[in-house]
Write a protein that holds these residues in place. Structure first.
Motif, PDB file in Angstrom:
ATOM      1  N   GLY B  16      13.607   1.105  -2.096  1.00  0.00           N
ATOM      2  CA  GLY B  16      13.364   0.711  -0.671  1.00  0.00           C
ATOM      3  C   GLY B  16      11.962   1.246  -0.236  1.00  0.00           C
ATOM      4  N   ALA B  17      11.316   2.136  -0.595  1.00  0.00           N
ATOM      5  CA  ALA B  17      10.027   2.538  -0.336  1.00  0.00           C
ATOM      6  C   ALA B  17       8.945   1.793  -0.703  1.00  0.00           C
ATOM      7  CB  ALA B  17       9.902   4.071  -0.741  1.00  0.00           C
ATOM      8  N   SER B  18       7.956   1.563   0.118  1.00  0.00           N
ATOM      9  CA  SER B  18       6.895   0.872  -0.238  1.00  0.00           C
ATOM     10  C   SER B  18       6.031   1.399  -1.301  1.00  0.00           C
ATOM     11  CB  SER B  18       5.919   0.698   1.126  1.00  0.00           C
ATOM     12  OG  SER B  18       5.432   2.184   1.432  1.00  0.00           O
ATOM     13  N   LEU B  19       5.177   0.499  -1.986  1.00  0.00           N
ATOM     14  CA  LEU B  19       4.609   1.094  -3.432  1.00  0.00           C
ATOM     15  C   LEU B  19       3.108   0.519  -3.201  1.00  0.00           C
ATOM     16  CD1 LEU B  19       4.405   1.836  -6.312  1.00  0.00           C
ATOM     17  CD2 LEU B  19       5.161  -0.403  -6.838  1.00  0.00           C
ATOM     18  N   GLU B  20       2.090   1.337  -3.440  1.00  0.00           N
ATOM     19  CA  GLU B  20       0.752   1.045  -3.746  1.00  0.00           C
ATOM     20  C   GLU B  20       0.191   1.602  -5.013  1.00  0.00           C
ATOM     21  OE1 GLU B  20      -2.343   1.794  -1.004  1.00  0.00           O
ATOM     22  OE2 GLU B  20      -3.405   0.026  -1.568  1.00  0.00           O
ATOM     23  N   LEU B  21      -0.174   0.864  -6.047  1.00  0.00           N
ATOM     24  CA  LEU B  21      -0.706   1.250  -7.220  1.00  0.00           C
ATOM     25  C   LEU B  21      -2.057   1.017  -7.117  1.00  0.00           C
ATOM     26  CD1 LEU B  21       1.811   0.137  -9.911  1.00  0.00           C
ATOM     27  CD2 LEU B  21       1.818   2.337  -8.768  1.00  0.00           C
ATOM     28  N   ARG B  22      -3.301   2.047  -7.440  1.00  0.00           N
ATOM     29  CA  ARG B  22      -4.528   1.517  -7.499  1.00  0.00           C
ATOM     30  C   ARG B  22      -5.000   1.423  -8.615  1.00  0.00           C
ATOM     31  NH1 ARG B  22      -6.678   7.463  -5.594  1.00  0.00           N
ATOM     32  NH2 ARG B  22      -4.860   8.444  -6.990  1.00  0.00           N
ATOM     33  N   CYS B  23      -6.210   0.736  -8.584  1.00  0.00           N
ATOM     34  CA  CYS B  23      -6.952   0.235  -9.655  1.00  0.00           C
ATOM     35  C   CYS B  23      -8.508   0.017  -9.042  1.00  0.00           C
ATOM     36  CB  CYS B  23      -6.446  -1.409 -10.090  1.00  0.00           C
ATOM     37  SG  CYS B  23      -7.467  -2.194 -11.324  1.00  0.00           S
ATOM     38  N   GLN B  58      -0.993 -13.234  -3.552  1.00  0.00           N
ATOM     39  CA  GLN B  58       0.479 -12.983  -3.674  1.00  0.00           C
ATOM     40  C   GLN B  58       1.036 -13.315  -5.179  1.00  0.00           C
ATOM     41  OE1 GLN B  58       2.387 -11.902  -1.156  1.00  0.00           O
ATOM     42  NE2 GLN B  58       0.388 -11.849   0.010  1.00  0.00           N
ATOM     43  N   GLY B  59       1.899 -12.465  -5.617  1.00  0.00           N
ATOM     44  CA  GLY B  59       2.313 -12.633  -6.851  1.00  0.00           C
ATOM     45  C   GLY B  59       3.830 -13.021  -7.019  1.00  0.00           C
ATOM     46  N   ILE B  60       4.204 -12.662  -8.206  1.00  0.00           N
ATOM     47  CA  ILE B  60       5.846 -12.701  -8.625  1.00  0.00           C
ATOM     48  C   ILE B  60       6.444 -11.341  -8.164  1.00  0.00           C
ATOM     49  CG2 ILE B  60       5.456 -14.483 -10.217  1.00  0.00           C
ATOM     50  CD1 ILE B  60       5.998 -12.289 -12.282  1.00  0.00           C
ATOM     51  N   LYS B  61       7.894 -11.347  -8.000  1.00  0.00           N
ATOM     52  CA  LYS B  61       8.708 -10.539  -7.737  1.00  0.00           C
ATOM     53  C   LYS B  61       8.270  -9.688  -6.427  1.00  0.00           C
ATOM     54  CE  LYS B  61       9.515  -9.624 -12.567  1.00  0.00           C
ATOM     55  NZ  LYS B  61       9.602  -8.617 -13.872  1.00  0.00           N
ATOM     56  N   GLY B  62       7.667 -10.583  -5.416  1.00  0.00           N
ATOM     57  CA  GLY B  62       7.482  -9.819  -4.290  1.00  0.00           C
ATOM     58  C   GLY B  62       6.098  -8.918  -4.250  1.00  0.00           C
ATOM     59  N   PHE B  63       5.200  -8.938  -5.098  1.00  0.00           N
ATOM     60  CA  PHE B  63       4.027  -8.173  -5.322  1.00  0.00           C
ATOM     61  C   PHE B  63       3.013  -8.935  -4.631  1.00  0.00           C
ATOM     62  CE2 PHE B  63       5.166  -4.395  -7.626  1.00  0.00           C
ATOM     63  CZ  PHE B  63       6.239  -4.736  -8.415  1.00  0.00           C
ATOM     64  N   GLU B  64       1.876  -8.140  -4.051  1.00  0.00           N
ATOM     65  CA  GLU B  64       0.680  -8.622  -3.741  1.00  0.00           C
ATOM     66  C   GLU B  64      -0.525  -7.574  -4.149  1.00  0.00           C
ATOM     67  OE1 GLU B  64       1.057  -8.912   0.588  1.00  0.00           O
ATOM     68  OE2 GLU B  64       0.308  -7.008   0.791  1.00  0.00           O
ATOM     69  N   ALA B  65      -1.561  -8.113  -4.073  1.00  0.00           N
ATOM     70  CA  ALA B  65      -2.799  -7.220  -4.211  1.00  0.00           C
ATOM     71  C   ALA B  65      -3.837  -7.698  -3.492  1.00  0.00           C
ATOM     72  CB  ALA B  65      -3.129  -7.223  -5.829  1.00  0.00           C
ATOM     73  N   GLU B  66      -4.784  -6.895  -3.231  1.00  0.00           N
ATOM     74  CA  GLU B  66      -6.073  -6.985  -2.305  1.00  0.00           C
ATOM     75  C   GLU B  66      -7.233  -6.712  -2.923  1.00  0.00           C
ATOM     76  OE1 GLU B  66      -5.900  -5.082   1.480  1.00  0.00           O
ATOM     77  OE2 GLU B  66      -7.606  -6.528   2.546  1.00  0.00           O
ATOM     78  N   PHE B  67      -8.307  -7.459  -3.190  1.00  0.00           N
ATOM     79  CA  PHE B  67      -9.518  -7.301  -3.611  1.00  0.00           C
ATOM     80  C   PHE B  67     -10.488  -6.753  -2.718  1.00  0.00           C
ATOM     81  CE2 PHE B  67     -12.984  -7.432  -6.296  1.00  0.00           C
ATOM     82  CZ  PHE B  67     -14.145  -8.416  -5.507  1.00  0.00           C
ATOM     83  N   LYS B  68     -10.903  -5.674  -2.949  1.00  0.00           N
ATOM     84  CA  LYS B  68     -11.831  -5.033  -1.987  1.00  0.00           C
ATOM     85  C   LYS B  68     -13.321  -4.912  -2.694  1.00  0.00           C
ATOM     86  CE  LYS B  68      -8.926  -2.876   1.356  1.00  0.00           C
ATOM     87  NZ  LYS B  68      -8.442  -1.589   2.076  1.00  0.00           N
ATOM     88  N   ARG B  69     -14.163  -5.635  -2.408  1.00  0.00           N
ATOM     89  CA  ARG B  69     -15.536  -5.710  -3.265  1.00  0.00           C
ATOM     90  C   ARG B  69     -16.447  -4.432  -2.769  1.00  0.00           C
ATOM     91  NH1 ARG B  69     -18.467 -10.100  -5.036  1.00  0.00           N
ATOM     92  NH2 ARG B  69     -17.433 -11.269  -3.629  1.00  0.00           N
ATOM     93  N   SER B  70     -16.158  -4.017  -1.564  1.00  0.00           N
ATOM     94  CA  SER B  70     -16.878  -2.735  -1.315  1.00  0.00           C
ATOM     95  C   SER B  70     -16.539  -1.597  -1.862  1.00  0.00           C
ATOM     96  CB  SER B  70     -16.945  -2.830   0.030  1.00  0.00           C
ATOM     97  OG  SER B  70     -15.512  -2.412   0.533  1.00  0.00           O
ATOM     98  N   GLN B  71     -15.319  -1.604  -2.383  1.00  0.00           N
ATOM     99  CA  GLN B  71     -14.537  -0.409  -3.076  1.00  0.00           C
ATOM    100  C   GLN B  71     -14.389  -0.580  -4.401  1.00  0.00           C
ATOM    101  OE1 GLN B  71     -11.033   0.989  -0.862  1.00  0.00           O
ATOM    102  NE2 GLN B  71     -12.244   0.669   1.166  1.00  0.00           N
ATOM    103  N   SER B  72     -14.800  -1.685  -4.890  1.00  0.00           N
ATOM    104  CA  SER B  72     -14.404  -1.904  -6.468  1.00  0.00           C
ATOM    105  C   SER B  72     -13.013  -1.828  -6.734  1.00  0.00           C
ATOM    106  CB  SER B  72     -15.360  -1.381  -7.293  1.00  0.00           C
ATOM    107  OG  SER B  72     -16.803  -1.735  -7.168  1.00  0.00           O
ATOM    108  N   SER B  73     -12.164  -2.374  -5.674  1.00  0.00           N
ATOM    109  CA  SER B  73     -10.805  -1.953  -6.100  1.00  0.00           C
ATOM    110  C   SER B  73      -9.754  -3.166  -5.914  1.00  0.00           C
ATOM    111  CB  SER B  73     -10.178  -0.925  -4.975  1.00  0.00           C
ATOM    112  OG  SER B  73     -10.208  -1.597  -3.747  1.00  0.00           O
ATOM    113  N   PHE B  74      -8.768  -3.197  -6.662  1.00  0.00           N
ATOM    114  CA  PHE B  74      -7.784  -4.321  -6.712  1.00  0.00           C
ATOM    115  C   PHE B  74      -6.333  -3.450  -6.692  1.00  0.00           C
ATOM    116  CE2 PHE B  74      -6.371  -8.424  -6.858  1.00  0.00           C
ATOM    117  CZ  PHE B  74      -5.813  -8.696  -7.937  1.00  0.00           C
ATOM    118  N   ASN B  75      -5.870  -3.008  -5.671  1.00  0.00           N
ATOM    119  CA  ASN B  75      -4.794  -2.168  -5.492  1.00  0.00           C
ATOM    120  C   ASN B  75      -3.505  -3.313  -5.340  1.00  0.00           C
ATOM    121  OD1 ASN B  75      -6.247  -0.280  -5.818  1.00  0.00           O
ATOM    122  ND2 ASN B  75      -6.049   0.370  -3.438  1.00  0.00           N
TER     123      ASN B  75
END
Lengths: 115, 116
Positions: B16-23, B58-75
């Motif tokens: 039930g908690a929120s999740l963020e995985l870093r990349c 947006q992806g499957i199973k309720g997941f989403e990810a955000e691309f941030k060019r300035s941070q070279s991240s895709f969490n």
């Protein structure tokens, strides 16, 4: 339809033995990839086929590793004279065409243990 | 060198908690970015991908990810985690300048455990 299948699912080989790992891609998929996944690691690219042509084999770790896809469908990864460092899960993936726009579908992998 | 970094080897969250995985990635241009999930005994499954355009995907199973060019991240994020989300998560990118190759370059993965 069926997904990507791999056989065998598990293989135990004595050091020095040769092994052959099979991949059946999704029917009609042009591109086929082999990856090696060591324990606790992400997959590492081994080789890539487009139809029967092996376009990139830069990831094969040594000349003991050989892959083929003679009719542009089923592929076999062969490892000669296996070493302990070859122990890993070998993943096969296929995609509809040679572009990142087409999803790579993965098989369940073959877990190779070299004793 | 081109690489993908997943800083968190293992994460535990409550159901039930929120999740963020870093990349984070290291690449000279905007790569093609992917998140895959690997459950025990299962093959890798694509959750979502980013090629261009809207940076929130947006992806499957309720997941989403955000691309941030300035941070070279895709969490990767999910607002409410379910026990069935326990698995290994891999971030990967594709190098469009690799000629004929369409190989994916992978991070080491983040293992997610979910407490009831």
């Amino acid at each position: 339809g069926a997904g990507v299948s791999q056989s065998p699912r598990y293989k135990v080989a004595k050091r020095g033995q040769d092994v052959a790992l099979r991949c059946d891609p999704i029917s009609g998929h042009v591109s086929l990839f082999w990856y090696q996944q060591a324990l606790g690691q992400g997959p590492e690219f081994l080789t890539y086929f487009q139809n029967e042509a092996q376009l990139d084999k830069s990831g094969l770790p040594s000349d003991r590793f050989f892959a083929e896809r003679p009719e542009g469908s089923v592929s076999t990864l062969k490892i000669q004279r296996t070493q302990q460092e070859d122990s890993a899960v070998y993943l096969c993936a296929s995609s509809l065409a040679g572009s990142y726009y087409y999803e790579q579908y993965f098989g369940p992998g073959t877990r190779l243990t070299v004793t | 060198a081109q690489s993908v970094t997943q800083p968190d080897i293992h994460i535990t969250v409550s159901e039930g908690a929120s999740l963020e995985l870093r990349c984070n990635y290291s690449y000279g241009a905007t790569p093609y970015l992917f998140w895959y999930v690997q459950s025990p005994g299962q093959g890798l499954q694509l959750l979502l991908k980013y090629f261009s355009g809207d940076t929130l995907v947006q992806g499957i199973k309720g997941f989403e990810a955000e691309f941030k060019r300035s941070q070279s991240s895709f969490n990767l994020r999910k607002p409410s985690v379910h026990w069935s989300d326990a698995a290994e998560y891999f971030c990967a990118f594709g190098d469009d300048n690799a000629g004929n190759n369409r190989k994916l370059i992978w991070g080491l993965g983040t293992s997610l455990a979910v407490n009831p």
